[in-house]
Design an enzyme around this catalytic site. Structure first.
Site, PDB file in Angstrom:
ATOM      1  N   SER A 162       0.836  -1.210   0.000  1.00  0.00           N
ATOM      2  CA  SER A 162       0.000   0.000   0.000  1.00  0.00           C
ATOM      3  C   SER A 162       0.870   1.259   0.000  1.00  0.00           C
ATOM      4  O   SER A 162       0.549   2.240  -0.674  1.00  0.00           O
ATOM      5  CB  SER A 162      -0.990  -0.003   1.166  1.00  0.00           C
ATOM      6  OG  SER A 162      -0.315  -0.152   2.383  1.00  0.00           O
ATOM      7  N   ALA A 163       1.993   1.224   0.712  1.00  0.00           N
ATOM      8  CA  ALA A 163       2.891   2.385   0.696  1.00  0.00           C
ATOM      9  C   ALA A 163       3.472   2.581  -0.701  1.00  0.00           C
ATOM     10  O   ALA A 163       3.547   3.715  -1.200  1.00  0.00           O
ATOM     11  CB  ALA A 163       4.016   2.193   1.707  1.00  0.00           C
TER      12      ALA A 163
ATOM     13  N   ASP B   4       6.761   2.322   6.291  1.00  0.00           N
ATOM     14  CA  ASP B   4       6.613   1.840   4.911  1.00  0.00           C
ATOM     15  C   ASP B   4       6.728   2.982   3.906  1.00  0.00           C
ATOM     16  O   ASP B   4       7.408   2.862   2.887  1.00  0.00           O
ATOM     17  CB  ASP B   4       5.243   1.162   4.729  1.00  0.00           C
ATOM     18  CG  ASP B   4       5.166  -0.171   5.437  1.00  0.00           C
ATOM     19  OD1 ASP B   4       5.972  -0.402   6.361  1.00  0.00           O
ATOM     20  OD2 ASP B   4       4.299  -0.976   5.063  1.00  0.00           O
TER      21      ASP B   4
HETATM   22  O1  PMV Z   1       2.623  -6.051   7.940  1.00  0.00           O
HETATM   23  P1  PMV Z   1       3.059  -4.644   7.748  1.00  0.00           P
HETATM   24  O2  PMV Z   1       4.035  -4.498   6.628  1.00  0.00           O
HETATM   25  O3  PMV Z   1       1.913  -3.696   7.676  1.00  0.00           O
HETATM   26  O4  PMV Z   1       3.949  -4.253   9.039  1.00  0.00           O
HETATM   27  C1  PMV Z   1       3.394  -4.013  10.275  1.00  0.00           C
HETATM   28  C2  PMV Z   1       4.460  -3.607  11.238  1.00  0.00           C
HETATM   29  C3  PMV Z   1       3.967  -3.334  12.643  1.00  0.00           C
HETATM   30  O5  PMV Z   1       5.117  -3.021  13.424  1.00  0.00           O
HETATM   31  C4  PMV Z   1       3.299  -4.572  13.231  1.00  0.00           C
HETATM   32  C5  PMV Z   1       2.967  -2.179  12.696  1.00  0.00           C
HETATM   33  C6  PMV Z   1       3.544  -0.818  12.350  1.00  0.00           C
HETATM   34  O6  PMV Z   1       2.738   0.062  11.944  1.00  0.00           O
HETATM   35  O7  PMV Z   1       4.757  -0.593  12.513  1.00  0.00           O
END
Ligand code: PMV
Length: 299
Positions: free
Chosen positions: A92-93, A135
């Site tokens: 998404s980013a 992200d």
């Molecule tokens: O699954 P992803 O790529 O959205 O990563 C989430 C990472 C967390 O540390 C669990 C949440 C965050 O916003 O940092």
């Protein structure tokens, strides 16, 4: 004229979940990219594998929000992507940042990269309710980045293999798992707080190991990080099965990347083909990729 921009996805070497509580983490841009082509038009159209829409916050939420953020220019947008959606790789980013950058250039809006990263983060927050800036920052600037300091670290000179469980990829997954960890932390603070602190300490140690190019020790700590993510309850049998397959095939180390609960694992390795075969044999969908210093670029 058409403007095409691409932006990368990311993996976490260390620190997901703990980063939510202010602990340091290391996130790395990987060479899986989302490409956005933008052309001036007399109406807004957005085309992707899912279909063609106008401004549509159900089907194309991130691209629609990016168009709106920059002033609803009438434009035709085409999306293609190497990044599986909603599986912890920052899809998404990447789509948000590539869209903001391509519109910015096509319409000569003059925003700099820091503004694009900030707008991208706002969009992720609007759509997901909560999001860390990780992200969107990594997708904009590329490279290996310590969060929250945003310090740029050495790019590892070895390969990475991503294994996708193809399970659990729902838009609300990250929010659900972050909440689940918060509940565990509230119920057992004296047990869970030290786990979160320890996860934070990997990034500190990881920085010097990256500098020394000590991939064996980095891998070993990724294995410990995986165990602690499992302890926080975000692992699954499928994820662990891919992680163990990668380790048994000689990877330096392997762990969950991102929120967990399904989605992807990542292995650090000098023998990507062997590790990829082992992950595949254990039922994972494999992506062999590499670290990249390239953030969002015009193609
Ligand atoms: O699954 P992803 O790529 O959205 O990563 C989430 C990472 C967390 O540390 C669990 C949440 C965050 O916003 O940092």
């Amino acid at each position: 004229m058409t403007t095409t921009c691409s932006a990368p996805g990311k993996i976490y070497l260390f620190g997901e979940h703990a980063v939510v509580y202010g602990e340091p983490a290391i996130a790395c841009a990987v060479d899986l990219r989302t490409r956005i082509s933008v052309e001036k038009s007399d109406a807004i159209t957005i085309s992707s594998d899912i279909g063609t829409t106008g401004l549509d916050f159900d089907i194309h939420p991130y691209v629609s929000a990016a168009i709106k953020k920059l002033g609803c220019m009438e434009t035709s947008i085409k999306i293609t992507s190497d990044i599986p959606m909603g599986s912890g790789l920052g899809s998404s980013a990447a789509v948000t940042i590539a869209t903001l950058a391509a519109i910015n250039i096509e319409f000569g809006l003059g925003h700099d990269s820091a503004e694009l990263a900030r707008m991208g983060h706002e969009i992720e927050k609007e759509i997901q309710g909560a999001a860390s800036p990780t992200d969107t920052y990594v997708s904009t600037f590329g490279g290996v980045v310590e969060i929250p300091s945003r310090k740029r670290l050495e790019i590892p000179g070895c390969g990475i293999v991503v294994g996708n469980t193809n399970k659990g990829a729902t838009p609300k997954k990250t929010a659900r798992l972050v909440k689940q960890v918060a509940t565990l932390k509230e119920d057992y603070p004296e047990i869970v707080n030290p786990i979160i602190k320890t996860i934070g300490s990997f990034a500190v140690k990881g920085e010097s190991l990256l500098q020394k190019k000590d991939y064996c020790s980095l891998g070993e700590l990724m294995n410990v990080n995986h165990g602690l993510l499992d302890a926080l309850g975000v692992g699954t049998a499928e994820l662990s099965s891919l992680v163990y397959a990668a380790r048994n095939a000689g990877a330096f180390g392997a762990k969950i990347t991102g929120a967990g609960g399904g989605g992807c694992m990542v292995a650090l390795t000098d023998s990507p083909d062997e590790v990829a075969s082992a992950i595949e044999a254990a039922g994972g969908k494999v992506i062999i990729t590499k670290f990249t210093s390239k953030g969002v670029i015009r193609e």
